[in-house]
Motif scaffolding. Structure first.
Motif, PDB file in Angstrom:
ATOM      1  N   UNK A 202      18.204  -3.151  10.219  1.00 19.18           N
ATOM      2  CA  UNK A 202      17.630  -2.056  11.031  1.00 19.18           C
ATOM      3  C   UNK A 202      16.110  -2.135  11.022  1.00 19.18           C
ATOM      4  N   UNK A 203      15.554  -2.416   9.850  1.00 19.17           N
ATOM      5  CA  UNK A 203      14.094  -2.528   9.735  1.00 19.17           C
ATOM      6  C   UNK A 203      13.584  -3.679  10.600  1.00 19.17           C
ATOM      7  N   UNK A 204      14.285  -4.804  10.530  1.00 20.15           N
ATOM      8  CA  UNK A 204      13.844  -5.964  11.329  1.00 20.15           C
ATOM      9  C   UNK A 204      13.838  -5.629  12.821  1.00 20.15           C
ATOM     10  N   UNK A 205      14.907  -4.968  13.298  1.00 14.86           N
ATOM     11  CA  UNK A 205      14.981  -4.605  14.726  1.00 14.86           C
ATOM     12  C   UNK A 205      13.861  -3.627  15.094  1.00 14.86           C
ATOM     13  N   UNK A 206      13.600  -2.674  14.196  1.00 12.37           N
ATOM     14  CA  UNK A 206      12.529  -1.700  14.451  1.00 12.37           C
ATOM     15  C   UNK A 206      11.169  -2.399  14.504  1.00 12.37           C
ATOM     16  N   UNK A 207      10.945  -3.352  13.592  1.00 11.68           N
ATOM     17  CA  UNK A 207       9.674  -4.100  13.571  1.00 11.68           C
ATOM     18  C   UNK A 207       9.511  -4.922  14.851  1.00 11.68           C
ATOM     19  N   UNK A 208      10.584  -5.588  15.281  1.00  7.68           N
ATOM     20  CA  UNK A 208      10.523  -6.395  16.506  1.00  7.68           C
ATOM     21  C   UNK A 208      10.189  -5.521  17.716  1.00  7.68           C
ATOM     22  N   UNK A 209      10.863  -4.366  17.782  1.00 12.13           N
ATOM     23  CA  UNK A 209      10.708  -3.514  18.969  1.00 12.13           C
ATOM     24  C   UNK A 209       9.377  -2.755  18.993  1.00 12.13           C
ATOM     25  N   UNK A 210       8.767  -2.562  17.809  1.00 10.72           N
ATOM     26  CA  UNK A 210       7.516  -1.785  17.769  1.00 10.72           C
ATOM     27  C   UNK A 210       6.282  -2.679  17.741  1.00 10.72           C
ATOM     28  N   UNK A 211       6.507  -3.988  17.636  1.00 11.65           N
ATOM     29  CA  UNK A 211       5.361  -4.909  17.521  1.00 11.65           C
ATOM     30  C   UNK A 211       4.456  -4.809  18.757  1.00 11.65           C
ATOM     31  N   UNK A 212       3.153  -4.740  18.502  1.00 13.64           N
ATOM     32  CA  UNK A 212       2.195  -4.703  19.615  1.00 13.64           C
ATOM     33  C   UNK A 212       2.090  -3.353  20.317  1.00 13.64           C
ATOM     34  N   UNK A 213       2.752  -2.319  19.788  1.00 14.66           N
ATOM     35  CA  UNK A 213       2.737  -1.005  20.453  1.00 14.66           C
ATOM     36  C   UNK A 213       1.777  -0.037  19.755  1.00 14.66           C
ATOM     37  N   UNK A 214       1.088  -0.527  18.727  1.00 10.70           N
ATOM     38  CA  UNK A 214       0.151   0.346  18.017  1.00 10.70           C
ATOM     39  C   UNK A 214       0.835   1.354  17.110  1.00 10.70           C
ATOM     40  N   UNK A 215       2.083   1.054  16.728  1.00 10.33           N
ATOM     41  CA  UNK A 215       2.828   1.958  15.834  1.00 10.33           C
ATOM     42  C   UNK A 215       2.988   1.292  14.464  1.00 10.33           C
TER      43      UNK A 215
ATOM     44  N   UNK B 141       0.850  -1.189   0.000  1.00 10.70           N
ATOM     45  CA  UNK B 141       0.000   0.000   0.000  1.00 10.70           C
ATOM     46  C   UNK B 141       0.891   1.246   0.000  1.00 10.70           C
ATOM     47  N   UNK B 142       0.572   2.204  -0.875  1.00  6.31           N
ATOM     48  CA  UNK B 142       1.388   3.425  -0.925  1.00  6.31           C
ATOM     49  C   UNK B 142       0.620   4.626  -0.367  1.00  6.31           C
ATOM     50  N   UNK B 143      -0.537   4.356   0.270  1.00  6.66           N
ATOM     51  CA  UNK B 143      -1.289   5.451   0.889  1.00  6.66           C
ATOM     52  C   UNK B 143      -1.253   5.357   2.415  1.00  6.66           C
ATOM     53  N   UNK B 144      -1.785   6.385   3.073  1.00  8.99           N
ATOM     54  CA  UNK B 144      -1.642   6.502   4.529  1.00  8.99           C
ATOM     55  C   UNK B 144      -2.617   5.602   5.288  1.00  8.99           C
ATOM     56  N   UNK B 145      -2.153   5.154   6.449  1.00 12.04           N
ATOM     57  CA  UNK B 145      -2.954   4.310   7.335  1.00 12.04           C
ATOM     58  C   UNK B 145      -3.084   5.044   8.674  1.00 12.04           C
ATOM     59  N   UNK B 146      -4.260   4.975   9.263  1.00 13.46           N
ATOM     60  CA  UNK B 146      -4.535   5.652  10.529  1.00 13.46           C
ATOM     61  C   UNK B 146      -3.583   5.164  11.626  1.00 13.46           C
ATOM     62  N   UNK B 147      -3.138   6.107  12.475  1.00 16.80           N
ATOM     63  CA  UNK B 147      -2.361   5.732  13.655  1.00 16.80           C
ATOM     64  C   UNK B 147      -0.937   6.262  13.651  1.00 16.80           C
ATOM     65  N   UNK B 148      -0.262   6.165  14.816  1.00 15.11           N
ATOM     66  CA  UNK B 148       1.133   6.601  14.942  1.00 15.11           C
ATOM     67  C   UNK B 148       2.035   5.792  14.011  1.00 15.11           C
ATOM     68  N   UNK B 149       3.173   6.391  13.604  1.00 13.79           N
ATOM     69  CA  UNK B 149       4.015   5.669  12.648  1.00 13.79           C
ATOM     70  C   UNK B 149       5.470   6.125  12.665  1.00 13.79           C
ATOM     71  N   UNK B 150       6.303   5.236  12.149  1.00 15.99           N
ATOM     72  CA  UNK B 150       7.716   5.545  11.886  1.00 15.99           C
ATOM     73  C   UNK B 150       7.970   5.244  10.405  1.00 15.99           C
ATOM     74  N   UNK B 151       8.656   6.170   9.727  1.00 18.71           N
ATOM     75  CA  UNK B 151       9.074   5.969   8.336  1.00 18.71           C
ATOM     76  C   UNK B 151      10.547   5.584   8.369  1.00 18.71           C
ATOM     77  N   UNK B 152      10.886   4.451   7.776  1.00 23.25           N
ATOM     78  CA  UNK B 152      12.294   4.023   7.770  1.00 23.25           C
ATOM     79  C   UNK B 152      12.830   4.066   6.343  1.00 23.25           C
ATOM     80  N   UNK B 153      13.959   4.753   6.168  1.00 22.51           N
ATOM     81  CA  UNK B 153      14.522   4.995   4.843  1.00 22.51           C
ATOM     82  C   UNK B 153      15.901   4.361   4.718  1.00 22.51           C
TER      83      UNK B 153
END
Length: 550
Positions: free
Chosen positions: A247-260, A229-241
């Protein structure tokens, strides 16, 4: 004198000649000159390392890692923090002295015998002699080839850094950093020697892309087609570039279940194809377009941004408090998330900040694009593809890829993709694809006409696909109905180009402009040997590609 600089390593360099007052990329003369001096130091380190390597002595992997990271720091749009450069320079001096003590006696060039000054001011004075144009008497073609080798090595270092982060490396490649850098200081080398070294740089670029491909596919499994999906989704977020999947995997693991929610950006888009990453439900989509639009797209964004590799542009005040960097990326005054002793990173501050910022208030309508056509996935359809070519359903393949950039002239790539006939397939990679990856291309012979094969380093995938097809047709890559159209911006694209040349691939189109560091004679050599063509108009180039094939 102190506010003069000279840099021509990227495609946007001033007037197509060189940046002399400040970098189009946003780098100041101070940063540019510290980078020149750092490269000078790395060349000095290489001069002492070379005889040790030739004597079969091992160069400590920590030294290799330092050289790789220092090279990567000097890439376009990576690091703009003067203090980081000063620290790297001090570390380079210690390493140089340790190798100097081990190296045999002999006549070493200036970058080796030079000793770093104490203060930043003195370093900047010294940097004059590290400047690209300092030796005015140097033959223009020698200079051109030295710079081509250097920029190829810089590109290789970015891929090598990414692979090493996943514990993958190649000893041959690790040694090449030193052998290649030494060659750029060696006055005994002839033009022919330097042409050989340029091709060797290309071979090592293929090698590093293979190592990185193994690292990514063995760690995160082979990419497979996936809708993003290239459009916006409701809720808090982090953009990773950037490029670093770890780095993405670590960010996904650490943010899982936090509503981000996590969005990829830029070259991180292909991450959605990897099974070990796409399993995370909160990896919700891809944000924005290519790197050069980030200032506009990140403006007052209600979420956080994490830059893992290049390309970073000067952050605007409206989001300076919510952009973070990691690895070698840096900008003065922006928080860098360090790697801890145990090999992990703590992204909690970014995650908490994202929650505090609140994110998007509502969902946008879903719009999806397709990614994940690496060599493994594409070649699983090899029989279909070969049959479709044989029975005339597929007429031609176009690889349209490379880096995007801000200068005019890049609409060529959009127009080219749009005008590719319906019975042709487009393979695309790197961020150049943002010029056309949201358009509808439909299918041919039951396959999507636009196949996204990944990041810039996945030029390796394109080569794997091309060689497999060539084998199936019992011919070579140059005889395939295939045209490569490259857009270049920075040094990874130089590594990619040299990789393709070292494999003997001919008839490539290169644009939007030709590198300022390629002298007329060196360009003529490339044209004569590989029939490289500067891009003209989309219509002309498309016509001649399809004519050549008939």
């Amino acid at each position: 004198m102190e506010n003069a600089m000279f840099c021509y390593q990227c495609e946007q360099t001033m007037g197509g000649k060189g940046c002399t007052k400040s970098g189009v990329c946003g780098k100041t003369p101070e940063i540019s000159n510290l980078q020149d001096l750092l490269i000078y130091q790395l060349k000095g380190i290489a001069c002492y390392a070379k005889p040790l390597i030739e004597d079969d002595q091992l160069i400590d992997k920590e030294i290799v890692k330092f050289v790789e990271n220092a090279l990567f720091t000097t890439l376009t749009n990576v690091n703009f923090d003067a203090q980081v450069h000063v620290e790297l320079l001090r570390e380079s001096q210690k390493i140089k002295e340790s190798l100097r003590d081990r190296a045999p006696e002999g006549n070493y060039p200036d970058p080796a015998t030079y000793n770093l000054s104490e203060t930043k001011e003195k370093m900047l004075d010294d940097a004059v002699k590290a400047g690209i144009m300092y030796d005015e008497s140097l033959d223009a073609d020698i200079r051109s080839l030295r710079m081509t080798v250097l920029y190829g090595i810089k590109g290789i270092s970015a891929y090598g850094h990414q692979a090493r982060f996943l514990d993958y490396h190649s000893d041959q490649l690790d040694n090449f950093y030193f052998l290649g850098l030494e060659a750029t200081t060696n006055d005994d080398l002839t033009l022919e020697d330097l042409i050989r070294m340029t091709m060797r740089t290309g071979e090592m670029s293929v090698e590093v892309m293979k190592v990185l491909d193994d690292a990514n596919t063995e760690t995160f499994k082979h990419p497979s087609p996936h809708k993003v999906n290239v459009n916006k989704v409701k809720g808090p977020f982090v953009v990773i570039s950037g490029h670093d999947l770890k780095d993405l995997e670590m960010l996904l693991e650490q943010s899982e279940g936090k509503g981000v929610n996590i969005y990829t950006h830029g070259e991180m888009l292909p991450a959605h194809g990897y099974p070990s990453l796409k399993k995370y439900k909160h990896l919700v989509g891809n944000f924005g377009s290519a790197w050069q639009n980030q200032q506009k797209e990140f403006d007052e964004i209600p979420g956080c941004i994490l830059m893992t590799t290049n390309c970073l542009m000067k952050p605007r005040e409206t989001y300076k408090d919510r952009i973070y960097t990691t690895n070698v990326v840096g900008w003065d005054g922006i928080k860098n998330v360090p790697l801890k002793e145990d090999g992990t990173k703590d992204f909690s501050e970014i995650i908490n900040k994202a929650i505090e910022l609140g994110g998007y208030k509502e969902d946008e309508e879903v719009k999806e694009i397709l990614v994940g056509f690496g060599h493994h996935s594409t070649l699983s359809h090899a029989e279909t593809i070969v049959n479709a070519v044989k029975n005339g359903e597929i007429r031609h393949f176009f690889v349209i890829g490379g880096c995007d950039g801000a200068r005019p002239g890049r609409n060529y790539y959009t127009e080219f993709a749009e005008k590719v006939p319906k019975d042709c397939v487009i393979l695309t990679l790197a961020c150049g694809k943002y010029r056309f990856n949201k358009m509808e291309f439909g299918t041919v012979a039951g396959l999507p006409r636009l196949l996204d094969i990944g990041q810039c380093n996945d030029a390796y995938s394109a080569v794997r696909i091309a060689t497999a097809l060539a084998d199936a047709f019992e011919t070579d890559v140059n005889s395939l109905p295939l045209t490569i159209v490259l857009s270049w911006y920075e040094q990874k694209a130089v590594a990619d180009l040299l990789a393709l040349l070292s494999l003997g691939i001919k008839d490539m189109y290169l644009g939007p402009s030709l590198p300022a560091f390629i002298s007329p004679n060196v360009l003529q050599y490339l044209v004569d040997t590989f029939n490289i063509k500067p891009i003209s108009t989309a219509d002309e180039d498309l016509k001649s590609s399809l004519q050549q094939a008939n």
